[in-house]
Each structure stands twice: as C-alpha cells, then as structure tokens.
Design a protein around this motif. Structure first.
Motif, PDB file in Angstrom:
ATOM      1  N   ASP A 205     -21.804 -25.395 -10.738  1.00 47.96           N
ATOM      2  CA  ASP A 205     -21.132 -24.858 -12.078  1.00 47.96           C
ATOM      3  C   ASP A 205     -21.187 -26.155 -12.808  1.00 47.96           C
ATOM      4  O   ASP A 205     -20.504 -27.284 -12.413  1.00 47.96           O
ATOM      5  CB  ASP A 205     -19.771 -24.382 -11.667  1.00 47.96           C
ATOM      6  CG  ASP A 205     -18.831 -24.439 -13.043  1.00 47.96           C
ATOM      7  OD1 ASP A 205     -19.481 -24.261 -13.960  1.00 47.96           O
ATOM      8  OD2 ASP A 205     -17.696 -24.467 -12.727  1.00 47.96           O
ATOM      9  N   THR A 206     -21.832 -26.124 -13.914  1.00 43.73           N
ATOM     10  CA  THR A 206     -22.064 -27.307 -15.009  1.00 43.73           C
ATOM     11  C   THR A 206     -20.639 -27.711 -15.375  1.00 43.73           C
ATOM     12  O   THR A 206     -20.433 -28.661 -16.040  1.00 43.73           O
ATOM     13  CB  THR A 206     -23.212 -26.859 -16.060  1.00 43.73           C
ATOM     14  OG1 THR A 206     -22.739 -25.671 -16.603  1.00 43.73           O
ATOM     15  CG2 THR A 206     -24.405 -26.688 -15.248  1.00 43.73           C
ATOM     16  N   TRP A 207     -19.738 -26.470 -15.577  1.00 37.70           N
ATOM     17  CA  TRP A 207     -18.536 -26.820 -16.135  1.00 37.70           C
ATOM     18  C   TRP A 207     -17.896 -28.114 -15.082  1.00 37.70           C
ATOM     19  O   TRP A 207     -17.315 -28.978 -15.772  1.00 37.70           O
ATOM     20  CB  TRP A 207     -17.667 -25.837 -16.290  1.00 37.70           C
ATOM     21  CG  TRP A 207     -16.230 -25.563 -17.095  1.00 37.70           C
ATOM     22  CD1 TRP A 207     -15.065 -25.678 -16.556  1.00 37.70           C
ATOM     23  CD2 TRP A 207     -16.048 -25.905 -18.551  1.00 37.70           C
ATOM     24  NE1 TRP A 207     -14.146 -25.929 -17.720  1.00 37.70           N
ATOM     25  CE2 TRP A 207     -14.953 -25.947 -18.675  1.00 37.70           C
ATOM     26  CE3 TRP A 207     -16.917 -25.948 -19.589  1.00 37.70           C
ATOM     27  CZ2 TRP A 207     -14.189 -26.081 -20.028  1.00 37.70           C
ATOM     28  CZ3 TRP A 207     -16.355 -26.244 -20.929  1.00 37.70           C
ATOM     29  CH2 TRP A 207     -15.149 -26.178 -21.115  1.00 37.70           C
ATOM     30  N   LYS A 208     -17.724 -27.697 -13.900  1.00 37.83           N
ATOM     31  CA  LYS A 208     -17.159 -28.480 -12.988  1.00 37.83           C
ATOM     32  C   LYS A 208     -17.887 -29.867 -12.778  1.00 37.83           C
ATOM     33  O   LYS A 208     -17.372 -30.989 -12.900  1.00 37.83           O
ATOM     34  CB  LYS A 208     -17.024 -27.881 -11.559  1.00 37.83           C
ATOM     35  CG  LYS A 208     -16.328 -28.528 -10.691  1.00 37.83           C
ATOM     36  CD  LYS A 208     -15.863 -27.545  -9.305  1.00 37.83           C
ATOM     37  CE  LYS A 208     -17.125 -27.232  -8.612  1.00 37.83           C
ATOM     38  NZ  LYS A 208     -16.787 -26.362  -7.589  1.00 37.83           N
ATOM     39  N   ASP A 209     -19.449 -29.700 -13.116  1.00 36.00           N
ATOM     40  CA  ASP A 209     -20.277 -30.918 -12.781  1.00 36.00           C
ATOM     41  C   ASP A 209     -19.586 -31.851 -14.227  1.00 36.00           C
ATOM     42  O   ASP A 209     -19.540 -32.946 -13.615  1.00 36.00           O
ATOM     43  CB  ASP A 209     -21.519 -30.800 -13.214  1.00 36.00           C
ATOM     44  CG  ASP A 209     -22.234 -30.343 -11.889  1.00 36.00           C
ATOM     45  OD1 ASP A 209     -21.782 -30.397 -10.818  1.00 36.00           O
ATOM     46  OD2 ASP A 209     -23.415 -29.702 -12.026  1.00 36.00           O
TER      47      ASP A 209
ATOM     48  N   THR B 244     -28.535 -44.270 -10.397  1.00 36.95           N
ATOM     49  CA  THR B 244     -27.104 -44.423 -10.424  1.00 36.95           C
ATOM     50  C   THR B 244     -26.192 -43.340 -10.247  1.00 36.95           C
ATOM     51  O   THR B 244     -24.963 -43.533 -10.031  1.00 36.95           O
ATOM     52  CB  THR B 244     -26.899 -45.546 -11.651  1.00 36.95           C
ATOM     53  OG1 THR B 244     -27.334 -44.550 -12.897  1.00 36.95           O
ATOM     54  CG2 THR B 244     -27.704 -46.624 -11.690  1.00 36.95           C
ATOM     55  N   ASP B 245     -26.759 -42.073 -10.819  1.00 39.38           N
ATOM     56  CA  ASP B 245     -25.608 -41.124 -10.732  1.00 39.38           C
ATOM     57  C   ASP B 245     -26.234 -39.672 -10.518  1.00 39.38           C
ATOM     58  O   ASP B 245     -26.173 -38.685 -11.366  1.00 39.38           O
ATOM     59  CB  ASP B 245     -24.963 -41.024 -12.195  1.00 39.38           C
ATOM     60  CG  ASP B 245     -23.681 -40.093 -12.214  1.00 39.38           C
ATOM     61  OD1 ASP B 245     -23.327 -39.827 -11.127  1.00 39.38           O
ATOM     62  OD2 ASP B 245     -23.594 -39.574 -13.507  1.00 39.38           O
ATOM     63  N   ASN B 246     -27.057 -39.607  -9.468  1.00 33.68           N
ATOM     64  CA  ASN B 246     -27.767 -38.319  -9.066  1.00 33.68           C
ATOM     65  C   ASN B 246     -26.606 -37.377  -8.611  1.00 33.68           C
ATOM     66  O   ASN B 246     -25.634 -37.432  -7.731  1.00 33.68           O
ATOM     67  CB  ASN B 246     -28.729 -38.611  -7.991  1.00 33.68           C
ATOM     68  CG  ASN B 246     -29.367 -37.357  -7.557  1.00 33.68           C
ATOM     69  OD1 ASN B 246     -30.035 -36.728  -8.174  1.00 33.68           O
ATOM     70  ND2 ASN B 246     -29.199 -37.093  -6.258  1.00 33.68           N
ATOM     71  N   ARG B 247     -26.964 -36.079  -9.052  1.00 34.25           N
ATOM     72  CA  ARG B 247     -26.256 -34.860  -8.431  1.00 34.25           C
ATOM     73  C   ARG B 247     -27.325 -33.900  -8.111  1.00 34.25           C
ATOM     74  O   ARG B 247     -26.889 -32.702  -7.680  1.00 34.25           O
ATOM     75  CB  ARG B 247     -25.251 -34.373  -9.655  1.00 34.25           C
ATOM     76  CG  ARG B 247     -24.096 -35.287 -10.254  1.00 34.25           C
ATOM     77  CD  ARG B 247     -23.245 -35.433  -8.740  1.00 34.25           C
ATOM     78  NE  ARG B 247     -21.989 -35.869  -9.400  1.00 34.25           N
ATOM     79  CZ  ARG B 247     -21.933 -37.402  -9.153  1.00 34.25           C
ATOM     80  NH1 ARG B 247     -22.966 -38.092  -8.661  1.00 34.25           N
ATOM     81  NH2 ARG B 247     -20.959 -37.974  -9.531  1.00 34.25           N
TER      82      ARG B 247
END
Length: 670
Positions: A234-238, A539-542
């Motif tokens: 969920d991009t909102w939660k991301d 540095t900040d992979n999802r």
C-alpha cells in the motif's frame, strides 16, 4: 570514412539490433537516480468521478461539476488516471477538455458504451500501450457482463494495461484499475482474482506493477488486507501516512473523517516521492463524492538487458500467399498491431541475421494477433538454428501452448551457447487450416552469474550462497545469513566480463513479507577479489526486485549489505537470486580518449554505419576502445566494411597516434 552530415553522439538504449550501454549519457530531464537505481518519475491518479446520473437534479449534477473535475485532475497533471464510474459522455468530456493529450482504454461493465466504465486514461504523447485487457470480478471473469455470486446487482470489472515510455524504452510498467463491490465476500473474491490474473499477465518478476481503484474497503477490510499481505505494498502506508483523517469518500462535504476506500498499491517501485488525497474544490464545491488519490513515484528502468535481434536482417517463410499487408515481414516489424497470416495450418518462418552476424539465441517472444484465437494461434512448434540455411539443429520444442488474450506476448527460454546465422520456427496452429502471428522477437542475453562459485560471510543451513545463483526462486531457494550486519555475498564469474545489468530478487520475490527486503547495499566489482569498486549504492530500497544498469568490467562480484531489512530488529540477509548480465566477448567503444565520454558495448557481429548510428555511435566518433573475451575488432574507414582497415585485439586508450581518432564508419567484431 563517410562524409555525410554527422548526427551527434546519441544515447539509444536497448532498441533494435544493437545493445547500448551509456556511462555518461545525455539523460532526459525526468530520469533520476532513486535509491541507487536509474529510475523514471511517474504520476498516477485513481479517481471515482461519480457516475453520470447519480446526482441529477442537484447542485452536484455532472453538468455542475464537470469543469471542477477537469481542474482537479489538472492540478496534479497525472500520466495515468484510473477512473471509476465514468460514462462514455464523461470520458469524452475529459478527453476533450484536459490540457494534455490523453487516450482512454476500456469499455463499460457490460462490454459496451452505455454504462459505467472502469477505464484507464493515459498520456498518449508519453506512453505506448504494449498490452491491455479487461476481466470481470466473478466466477467467470472472461464472460462479458458476468456478476459475482456474492453480489448479483452489478457487474464489477478490472481494466489493465502494460505501458512503455516513448522517451526511454526501458521504462515499462503495468496498471490495473478496478472498482469493487460493496459486499465483503465479493471484495475478497475480487482481490484473490486480481492477484491471480496479475500472475498470469505479468510475466517479468522485476517490472513495476500498480493496482489502483475504489475497493470499497478500508484498511481493516479483507479486500484490502489480501492485497496488502501479498507481494504488493500500500503506497499510503509506504509513505508513512496514518489512517486518521484520511477519508477518500467526502460525499461532496469536504469531510476527512469517513473511510479511506480508494487505494494505489505497488510492486517494484523504486521510491514513493509523495502520495496525497486531493481535496481540490472551488468555493466548497467538489468534483465528485470521492477525492482523487494521487501518487508521485519513481519506477526502475527494467527493459531487456539486450535488444531483440530481429533488426536489419531478412525474414522468409514457407508460404507467401498472405493477404495484402500480412506478409512475413510483419512478424518482425516491431509492431504488435500488424501480423503475418496465411491460409495454412502448418508452416515454417525463418530469420537470417544481417551482414553474416551470428547470435546464440536462448530466448524468444511470440505475440498473438488480433483475432480468431481458436483457429489461427500457434499451438505447437520447434525452433532450429543453422549457419548455412540447409543443416539445422533443434534448439527448442513446445506443445499445446495457448494465447488466451489478443496481442498477448509470451516468453520462452532454453539453453543454448552456439551462435547461428539463421533461426527457423516450424509451427502448427490450433485450428489446422490457418496460421497467424503478430510478432517474433529473438534474444541472446545470458545471466553470467548462473551456477557460478559463490561464498558469503555466513549462511543458514540449507540456504547457502549458491542458492542465490541457481536460477530458482521457488521452494525457498535463497541465500540467508543471520547475525549482525554487514553481510556479504560474493560470486566468481570465472573470467573477466563486461557487465551491463544486475537484477537482485529480495525476500518478497520469494513470498516473504516485503519488510524483509534488503534496504541498503552496495554492488561491488573486482578483478582480484581484494580491491573492490562500487558500481551501485542503494540506501532505501523497498522493491521486491531491483534492477541496476551499468557498464563495467570485472571477474568477481560482491553484494555488501549494510541494512538487511526494514523490519525492526531484523538483521538477517535474504537474497533469492542475483543475476548478472554481460558479454563474454566483444568490445566497448568510447567517444573520447582514455575511455572517456559516452560508451557503447557491442557483442560479436558486423555493424554497418546505419547500425552503429542506431546503437548510438555517430559517424567518425570513436577515439578509444576496450576489447574483451579474446575478440578481434576491425575498424573500417568507410561504410559497409570498405576502405582502410585497422585491427585491434586489446584495449587502446587512444586511436589518435595511428590517425584513427573519429574515423570509423563500420565495424566487425569476431
């Protein structure tokens, strides 16, 4: 040395015949480096626009708010709009009044133009549609107008499309737009069906995929949770937003305290820049009873590491009695809207690579044509290779294949390391009397890390470093290491290679939760396994799968993990697969001396001026080169391998002393 007007050194990536890898290219303005990966910015919106007649006779009727709806969309300027509830007249109004060039995909929920759509509008000046379709959220998803047994009042649908950027062909993504029922049971069914269909339509594990729409489900509903517990996020939660005062259903009041039911989920996005609920209004009047949800996101450049080899060669066929405009050339014209069609149920087609070039083809793609799926599609076939057009070696055989969708592309792979000048495909159709095919694509890229010797700082029993290079993800095939960070994973390629793309499959690609995906790491390369050079730093992979395009040389690769997972307290590294694509033999050509400026790597083959220009090498514009894998390079002063010739079998930092700087017009590599 051709004396025509010289085009400037250009950057043409992964197109046509020749692979191009750019070190210091002229990049489009909206390309970025996001979290250590090359990426492209993308703006997405999901918007339930409220149907045409839902508020007739009130201040919120369509005629009273249609201009506000246009302005709300333009306040964000989306590339893609997933709409719900729009009627044909509403879709046409948007197409006519939005400032940018949009087109629309999809029909109504009854398969016609007289009811609600769940359509996708897209910037036609920025994107091509590679594939698209619709299915119904029911027990019979391919039956037009079908309803779920859990909610028989209305048909519910999903419209989807695969897009490719016109600016950079490596930027490819899918968007699935949907509108769920009010029934909780139907919502669960819809989410499960949606995930099943995505697994069917999306064949590449690393391409970005988005799901957007009105789910009629809040974050505590099963319809939402099935998606959120899958490999989608969920991009909102991301983005770290809370679920307080986040309603997307304002009912024309400006309320923020009702339910959040409109969502955008993602898989394999590089970075969420912003996601917002758009409260645009004009003097308290709103464009719809729903607020638009808008996402600014970075997507990775995941196009093929090498191009389709069917460019500039010669296509022939057993039969040439096609109707006008449906000849064999149409199967190799890079267009899925044309086709080769013949009145024969069995036939062979053949492709000869240009200028005597040979390629070790090990994968191919076939695209179904526009009609008659039950009588004309390929069903069974054999792929063969030859170097004289007479004696053939069987490379691959398939039986009882099917193409359930029109313009559907399927990829097939097989093991082959022998280069051939000719490729022949012998087909039988599923109907027996006719045969058709929209497109054939041939590829030769190889994962050079596959089954190579690997080591690591540690490993869980049964999850050793070799698992990251075994070509498998299923069955928990991964490298895992516990203990404190950092962790490292190393592979020996056996000899020095030119490498142009890395693909890393993290925890969620194997079915684990996305919070276990590797967050921070470096990809390093070495010639001696002692001195390491960083070629990518994240540095900040999802993302579940990350793609890294590069142009580098080395024998040893190391993944150096400094933050193993986003999950709090989790320091265990998990890598399901690390793929490295590269050439065993070829040459890299540089615009400037000392291996400077733009760089283009070519495999073995013969390249005329037109093919060099297509690859990104302008006429008379090479000053230095690197030769690898025992290749021999012949540089020709004139086009078509004419005029003075210079041979190189090793690196040369400057062609100036020999008088060859900016002189090359054609090249042979063997």
């Amino acid at each position: 040395m051709e004396r025509s007007v010289k085009p400037r050194w250009t950057t043409v990536l992964l197109t046509a015949l020749i692979f191009v890898m750019v070190c210091n290219g002229l990049w489009p303005a909206n390309r970025a480096e996001a979290a250590g990966q090359e990426s492209k910015a993308l703006r997405l919106m999901t918007f339930n626009v409220r149907n045409l007649h839902g508020d007739d006779g009130t201040i919120n009727s369509w005629d009273n708010r249609k201009g506000i709806a246009v302005n709300a969309i333009q306040s964000f300027g989306p590339d893609i709009i997933g709409m719900q509830e729009a009627y044909d007249v509403q879709v046409n109004y948007f197409l006519s009044n939005l400032n940018a060039s949009y087109q629309s995909i999809g029909k109504s929920r009854f398969g016609n133009t007289t009811d609600e759509y769940v359509n996708i509008m897209y910037r036609s000046d920025k994107f091509n549609v590679l594939e698209s379709g619709q299915f119904w959220l029911s027990e019979t998803p391919d039956v037009v107008g079908s309803r779920s047994s859990y909610d028989t009042k209305w048909p519910r649908i999903c419209t989807w499309a695969k897009f490719q950027s016109k600016e950079d062909s490596r930027a490819i993504f899918y968007y699935f737009n949907t509108h769920y029922s009010l029934s909780a049971d139907a919502q669960e069914q819809s989410s499960q069906l949606l995930l099943e269909r995505i697994s069917k339509y999306v064949t590449s594990p690393n391409v970005p995929v988005f799901i957007g729409g009105d789910l009629n489900s809040e974050e505590i509903g099963n319809g939402y949770m099935i998606l959120d517990n899958s490999d989608f996020n969920d991009t909102w939660k991301d983005a770290g937003h809370s679920y307080v005062n986040d309603t997307t259903f304002g009912n024309y009041t400006g309320s923020t305290t009702d339910g959040h039911i409109d969502w955008i989920f993602q898989r394999n996005a590089v970075k969420i820049n912003t996601i917002e609920i758009n409260h645009y209004n004009e003097n308290g009047r709103y464009p719809s009873d729903h607020y638009p949800v808008q996402l600014d996101v970075e997507i990775p450049l995941t196009g093929d590491p090498l191009p389709d080899r069917t460019s500039a060669g010669t296509a022939t066929a057993q039969f040439n009695d096609s109707a006008s405009g449906e000849d064999i050339a149409k199967a190799f014209d890079n267009s899925k809207t044309t086709k080769y069609c013949i009145p024969h149920g069995s036939a062979w087609i053949q492709y000869q690579f240009a200028n005597g070039s040979k390629f070790a083809i090990n994968r191919y793609r076939l695209t179904s044509a526009n009609d008659n799926p039950t009588t004309r599609d390929p069903k069974s076939w054999t792929v063969k290779g030859s170097n004289d057009g007479v004696n053939w070696t069987t490379l691959d055989t398939r039986s009882n294949e099917s193409f359930p969708l029109r313009f559907q592309t399927k990829e097939y792979t097989f093991n082959n390391s022998t280069a051939y000048e000719y490729i022949r495909m012998e087909y039988t159709s599923n109907g027996g009397a006719e045969f058709q095919l929209a497109e054939v694509e041939l590829f030769d890229y190889v994962n050079v890390a596959l089954n190579r010797s690997a080591t690591a700082d540690g490993a869980v029993t049964g999850e050793g470093p070799e698992k990251a290079f075994d070509g498998a993800v299923a069955g928990n095939s991964k490298w895992a290491a516990t203990g404190a960070e950092p962790h490292w994973l190393r592979v020996d390629l056996g000899d020095r290679r030119n490498l142009y793309q890395f693909v890393i499959k993290h925890a969620a690609s194997g079915g684990e939760v996305s919070s276990m995906n590797t967050v921070a790491y470096q990809i390093q390369i070495s010639d001696d396994a002692t001195n390491w050079t960083n070629v990518a730093s994240v540095t900040d992979n999802r993302a579940n799968v990350t793609t890294h395009n590069t142009n580098t040389f080395g024998r040893y690769l190391r993944l150096y993990v400094t933050d193993a997972a986003a999950k709090s307290g989790d320091t265990s590294a998990r890598i399901y697969e690390w793929e490295a694509y590269g050439f065993a033999s070829g040459a890299t050509f540089y615009k400037d001396g000392s291996y400077g400026g733009n760089a283009v790597t070519l495999p073995k083959g013969n390249y005329t001026l037109a093919q060099l220009q297509e690859a990104g090498i302008s006429n008379d514009d090479i000053t230095s080169l690197r030769v690898f894998g025992g290749a021999t390079v012949e540089l020709y002063w004139d086009n078509n391998f004419q005029g003075t010739m210079l041979t190189r079998t090793e690196d040369d930092p400057s062609l100036t002393p020999e008088g060859w700087s900016d002189k090359t017009s054609s090249i042979k590599i063997y």
